[in-house]
Design an enzyme around this catalytic site. Sequence first.
Site, PDB file in Angstrom:
ATOM      1  N   THR A   1       0.825  -1.213   0.000  1.00 11.25           N
ATOM      2  CA  THR A   1       0.000   0.000   0.000  1.00 11.25           C
ATOM      3  C   THR A   1       0.859   1.263   0.000  1.00 11.25           C
ATOM      4  O   THR A   1       2.015   1.230   0.441  1.00 11.25           O
ATOM      5  CB  THR A   1      -0.898  -0.021   1.260  1.00 11.25           C
ATOM      6  OG1 THR A   1      -1.424   1.282   1.491  1.00 11.25           O
ATOM      7  CG2 THR A   1      -0.105  -0.397   2.512  1.00 11.25           C
ATOM      8  N   ASP A   2       0.274   2.368  -0.447  1.00 15.49           N
ATOM      9  CA  ASP A   2       0.988   3.659  -0.370  1.00 15.49           C
ATOM     10  C   ASP A   2       1.050   4.170   1.078  1.00 15.49           C
ATOM     11  O   ASP A   2       1.812   5.093   1.382  1.00 15.49           O
ATOM     12  CB  ASP A   2       0.332   4.708  -1.278  1.00 15.49           C
ATOM     13  CG  ASP A   2      -1.130   5.013  -0.947  1.00 15.49           C
ATOM     14  OD1 ASP A   2      -1.700   4.364  -0.023  1.00 15.49           O
ATOM     15  OD2 ASP A   2      -1.713   5.897  -1.606  1.00 15.49           O
ATOM     16  N   GLU A   3       0.245   3.552   1.978  1.00 20.56           N
ATOM     17  CA  GLU A   3       0.182   4.074   3.350  1.00 20.56           C
ATOM     18  C   GLU A   3       1.495   3.882   4.101  1.00 20.56           C
ATOM     19  O   GLU A   3       1.727   4.513   5.129  1.00 20.56           O
ATOM     20  CB  GLU A   3      -0.994   3.442   4.105  1.00 20.56           C
ATOM     21  CG  GLU A   3      -2.298   3.684   3.354  1.00 20.56           C
ATOM     22  CD  GLU A   3      -3.557   3.364   4.130  1.00 20.56           C
ATOM     23  OE1 GLU A   3      -3.512   3.363   5.369  1.00 20.56           O
ATOM     24  OE2 GLU A   3      -4.584   3.146   3.475  1.00 20.56           O
TER      25      GLU A   3
ATOM     26  N   TYR B   1      -1.867  -0.602  10.963  1.00 18.89           N
ATOM     27  CA  TYR B   1      -2.001  -1.258   9.654  1.00 18.89           C
ATOM     28  C   TYR B   1      -0.793  -0.953   8.774  1.00 18.89           C
ATOM     29  O   TYR B   1      -0.112  -1.866   8.280  1.00 18.89           O
ATOM     30  CB  TYR B   1      -3.294  -0.795   8.952  1.00 18.89           C
ATOM     31  CG  TYR B   1      -3.306  -1.097   7.462  1.00 18.89           C
ATOM     32  CD1 TYR B   1      -3.309  -2.418   7.008  1.00 18.89           C
ATOM     33  CD2 TYR B   1      -3.300  -0.067   6.510  1.00 18.89           C
ATOM     34  CE1 TYR B   1      -3.308  -2.697   5.630  1.00 18.89           C
ATOM     35  CE2 TYR B   1      -3.304  -0.341   5.143  1.00 18.89           C
ATOM     36  CZ  TYR B   1      -3.306  -1.660   4.719  1.00 18.89           C
ATOM     37  OH  TYR B   1      -3.295  -1.943   3.367  1.00 18.89           O
TER      38      TYR B   1
ATOM     39  N   LYS C   1       2.236  -3.403   7.347  1.00 20.49           N
ATOM     40  CA  LYS C   1       2.509  -3.587   5.914  1.00 20.49           C
ATOM     41  C   LYS C   1       3.954  -3.180   5.606  1.00 20.49           C
ATOM     42  O   LYS C   1       4.639  -3.824   4.809  1.00 20.49           O
ATOM     43  CB  LYS C   1       1.538  -2.754   5.058  1.00 20.49           C
ATOM     44  CG  LYS C   1       0.111  -3.228   5.042  1.00 20.49           C
ATOM     45  CD  LYS C   1      -0.086  -4.610   4.445  1.00 20.49           C
ATOM     46  CE  LYS C   1       0.136  -4.663   2.944  1.00 20.49           C
ATOM     47  NZ  LYS C   1      -0.204  -6.001   2.384  1.00 20.49           N
TER      48      LYS C   1
HETATM   49  P1  NAD Z   1      -9.486  -7.497   2.187  1.00 19.41           P
HETATM   50  O1  NAD Z   1      -9.442  -7.209   3.645  1.00 19.41           O
HETATM   51  O2  NAD Z   1     -10.736  -7.232   1.428  1.00 19.41           O
HETATM   52  O3  NAD Z   1      -9.122  -9.046   1.927  1.00 19.41           O
HETATM   53  C1  NAD Z   1      -8.087  -9.701   2.589  1.00 19.41           C
HETATM   54  C2  NAD Z   1      -8.259 -11.209   2.352  1.00 19.41           C
HETATM   55  O4  NAD Z   1      -7.162 -11.875   3.018  1.00 19.41           O
HETATM   56  C3  NAD Z   1      -9.537 -11.787   2.958  1.00 19.41           C
HETATM   57  O5  NAD Z   1     -10.147 -12.662   2.028  1.00 19.41           O
HETATM   58  C4  NAD Z   1      -9.071 -12.555   4.189  1.00 19.41           C
HETATM   59  O6  NAD Z   1      -9.876 -13.672   4.496  1.00 19.41           O
HETATM   60  C5  NAD Z   1      -7.670 -12.979   3.750  1.00 19.41           C
HETATM   61  N1  NAD Z   1      -6.764 -13.226   4.877  1.00 19.41           N
HETATM   62  C6  NAD Z   1      -6.567 -12.451   5.964  1.00 19.41           C
HETATM   63  N2  NAD Z   1      -5.643 -13.000   6.782  1.00 19.41           N
HETATM   64  C7  NAD Z   1      -5.233 -14.149   6.166  1.00 19.41           C
HETATM   65  C8  NAD Z   1      -4.274 -15.138   6.494  1.00 19.41           C
HETATM   66  N3  NAD Z   1      -3.565 -15.077   7.632  1.00 19.41           N
HETATM   67  N4  NAD Z   1      -4.081 -16.166   5.639  1.00 19.41           N
HETATM   68  C9  NAD Z   1      -4.817 -16.256   4.497  1.00 19.41           C
HETATM   69  N5  NAD Z   1      -5.745 -15.347   4.138  1.00 19.41           N
HETATM   70  C10 NAD Z   1      -5.946 -14.295   4.964  1.00 19.41           C
HETATM   71  O7  NAD Z   1      -8.253  -6.705   1.579  1.00 19.41           O
HETATM   72  P2  NAD Z   1      -8.095  -6.032   0.132  1.00 19.41           P
HETATM   73  O8  NAD Z   1      -8.636  -4.658   0.185  1.00 19.41           O
HETATM   74  O9  NAD Z   1      -8.561  -6.975  -0.905  1.00 19.41           O
HETATM   75  O10 NAD Z   1      -6.503  -5.896   0.093  1.00 19.41           O
HETATM   76  C11 NAD Z   1      -5.689  -6.936  -0.439  1.00 19.41           C
HETATM   77  C12 NAD Z   1      -4.235  -6.532  -0.316  1.00 19.41           C
HETATM   78  O11 NAD Z   1      -4.000  -5.325  -1.022  1.00 19.41           O
HETATM   79  C13 NAD Z   1      -3.785  -6.263   1.134  1.00 19.41           C
HETATM   80  O12 NAD Z   1      -2.479  -6.751   1.275  1.00 19.41           O
HETATM   81  C14 NAD Z   1      -3.796  -4.754   1.246  1.00 19.41           C
HETATM   82  O13 NAD Z   1      -2.844  -4.314   2.187  1.00 19.41           O
HETATM   83  C15 NAD Z   1      -3.415  -4.357  -0.170  1.00 19.41           C
HETATM   84  N6  NAD Z   1      -3.919  -3.048  -0.603  1.00 19.41           N
HETATM   85  C16 NAD Z   1      -5.252  -2.746  -0.492  1.00 19.41           C
HETATM   86  C17 NAD Z   1      -5.712  -1.502  -0.927  1.00 19.41           C
HETATM   87  C18 NAD Z   1      -7.173  -1.129  -0.846  1.00 19.41           C
HETATM   88  O14 NAD Z   1      -7.517   0.025  -1.105  1.00 19.41           O
HETATM   89  N7  NAD Z   1      -8.069  -2.038  -0.534  1.00 19.41           N
HETATM   90  C19 NAD Z   1      -4.814  -0.584  -1.487  1.00 19.41           C
HETATM   91  C20 NAD Z   1      -3.459  -0.936  -1.579  1.00 19.41           C
HETATM   92  C21 NAD Z   1      -3.034  -2.182  -1.151  1.00 19.41           C
HETATM   93  P1  TYD Z   2     -10.704   3.975   4.289  1.00 21.19           P
HETATM   94  O1  TYD Z   2     -11.639   3.544   3.213  1.00 21.19           O
HETATM   95  O2  TYD Z   2     -10.830   3.356   5.635  1.00 21.19           O
HETATM   96  O3  TYD Z   2      -9.226   3.810   3.698  1.00 21.19           O
HETATM   97  P2  TYD Z   2      -7.800   4.302   4.322  1.00 21.19           P
HETATM   98  O4  TYD Z   2      -7.990   4.730   5.710  1.00 21.19           O
HETATM   99  O5  TYD Z   2      -7.005   3.042   4.210  1.00 21.19           O
HETATM  100  O6  TYD Z   2      -7.335   5.387   3.411  1.00 21.19           O
HETATM  101  O7  TYD Z   2     -10.845   5.542   4.476  1.00 21.19           O
HETATM  102  C1  TYD Z   2     -10.624   6.440   3.413  1.00 21.19           C
HETATM  103  C2  TYD Z   2     -10.736   7.841   3.974  1.00 21.19           C
HETATM  104  O8  TYD Z   2     -12.092   8.066   4.375  1.00 21.19           O
HETATM  105  C3  TYD Z   2      -9.888   8.064   5.205  1.00 21.19           C
HETATM  106  O9  TYD Z   2      -9.379   9.399   5.160  1.00 21.19           O
HETATM  107  C4  TYD Z   2     -10.857   7.918   6.364  1.00 21.19           C
HETATM  108  C5  TYD Z   2     -12.166   8.419   5.762  1.00 21.19           C
HETATM  109  N1  TYD Z   2     -13.385   7.809   6.307  1.00 21.19           N
HETATM  110  C6  TYD Z   2     -14.416   8.621   6.785  1.00 21.19           C
HETATM  111  O10 TYD Z   2     -14.333   9.874   6.786  1.00 21.19           O
HETATM  112  N2  TYD Z   2     -15.544   8.027   7.286  1.00 21.19           N
HETATM  113  C7  TYD Z   2     -15.694   6.674   7.322  1.00 21.19           C
HETATM  114  O11 TYD Z   2     -16.723   6.171   7.818  1.00 21.19           O
HETATM  115  C8  TYD Z   2     -14.622   5.846   6.817  1.00 21.19           C
HETATM  116  C9  TYD Z   2     -14.728   4.346   6.829  1.00 21.19           C
HETATM  117  C10 TYD Z   2     -13.502   6.469   6.306  1.00 21.19           C
END
Ligand code: NAD
Ligand code: TYD
Length: 350
Positions: free
Chosen positions: A132-134, A158, A162
């Site tokens: 992630t960019d975070e 989180y 990561k």
């Molecule tokens: P998500 O939370 O929707 O899904 C995570 C999946 O991993 C779930 O199906 C869960 O059951 C599985 N999981 C959790 N712990 C596990 C373990 N110990 N062993 C096997 N499976 C396990 O997450 P997402 O949004 O699909 O993100 C996927 C990846 O991409 C993550 O690594 C996240 O950090 C990264 N990412 C997400 C975003 C975003 O905006 N969602 C952006 C950048 C990077």
């Molecule tokens: P989120 O979807 O949780 O992603 P991340 O924190 O990983 O960027 O949140 C996106 C942005 O939206 C973040 O600045 C927090 C804000 N946010 C709210 O203002 N209200 C909400 O209920 C949630 C879930 C997020």
Amino acid sequence: MILVTGGAGFIGSNFILDWLAQSDEKIINLDKLTYAGNLQNLSSLIDDPRYIFVRGDIGDIILVKRLLIEYQPRAIINLAAESHVDRSIHGPEDFIQTNILGTFRLLETVRNYWDDLQDAAKRRFRFLHVSTDEVFGSLVQNEPAFTEKHRYAPNSPYSASKAASDHLVRAYFHTYGLPVLTTNCSNNYGPFQFPEKLIPLMIANALEGKSLPIYGDGLQIRDWLYVADHCSALRRVLEAGALGETYNVGGWNEKTNLEIVYTICSLLKELNPHSNFHDLITYVKDRPGHDRRYAINAMKIERELNWKPMETFETGIRKTIHWYLNNQQWIADVQTGAYREWIDKNYAGL
Ligand code: NAD
Ligand code: TYD
């Protein structure tokens, strides 16, 4: 074949569906099925011989070793993680377990497997770690967007977990020569995203007439990417990325949270002119340690791998809203936990 971890989550299920829509190469999906894993997302693949589901933990060395030996995947795409910042604030333990220890154990198991491969298979093998960019921390207004060289400065449990996993992946390349690739992506949105994250939460709440909670002043900025674009970036990095390199992936789409929520309200109003969704916006207490701004400079992946996002925010958010409108049963099942009952029944004993 390839092994995807976390394939029942938001990005993982999009990735698997996209992959099998364009390729006949088989996929094994290893997923623990935490609250975020939802097999309903992949129900269209139940009878597909190209798809194998295994319920399990990336940190389960015996299980992962068995899968590697049995299926001999040419690549691993590591998407399994605990992914929600707010949950990491309330309970960091699971984040440390999966994102740090789980990734470590997965790397260790994969290294042992890779060490024993024949030369050609060894050269061909890839471990793609999805991050992630975070991990880069927070930017102030007008500061240049994150490049791959930006120093790591994670601020939440989180992002810290990561960041730790990214460092381990890097170390396995430098120390053991494991052929790794890392991507650092901005905020994704699109179908199958769990309604705890900003965009699906706002859509789901608006449809139910519930309040739309904005943390703090709502002027925090995220760089939004449509999930199918993230999936195409992952395929491209897997295909052509240089070993040991990291690639930033983003949508060139910086928006404040308020802009996002206003856009959702306006689009919903176009479809339902009698409701005033904007009235549901409610300011609530800010998230502790809330990062102010993320922004990705995605020039490296464009220059070196010729990847660019296809969707603008305007096209992507319309598709997303239509998907949630057409899949209200999916939202209801997630909210009531009905999908978990189904999982417990079907996977009892697994
Ligand atoms: P998500 O939370 O929707 O899904 C995570 C999946 O991993 C779930 O199906 C869960 O059951 C599985 N999981 C959790 N712990 C596990 C373990 N110990 N062993 C096997 N499976 C396990 O997450 P997402 O949004 O699909 O993100 C996927 C990846 O991409 C993550 O690594 C996240 O950090 C990264 N990412 C997400 C975003 C975003 O905006 N969602 C952006 C950048 C990077
Ligand atoms: P989120 O979807 O949780 O992603 P991340 O924190 O990983 O960027 O949140 C996106 C942005 O939206 C973040 O600045 C927090 C804000 N946010 C709210 O203002 N209200 C909400 O209920 C949630 C879930 C997020």
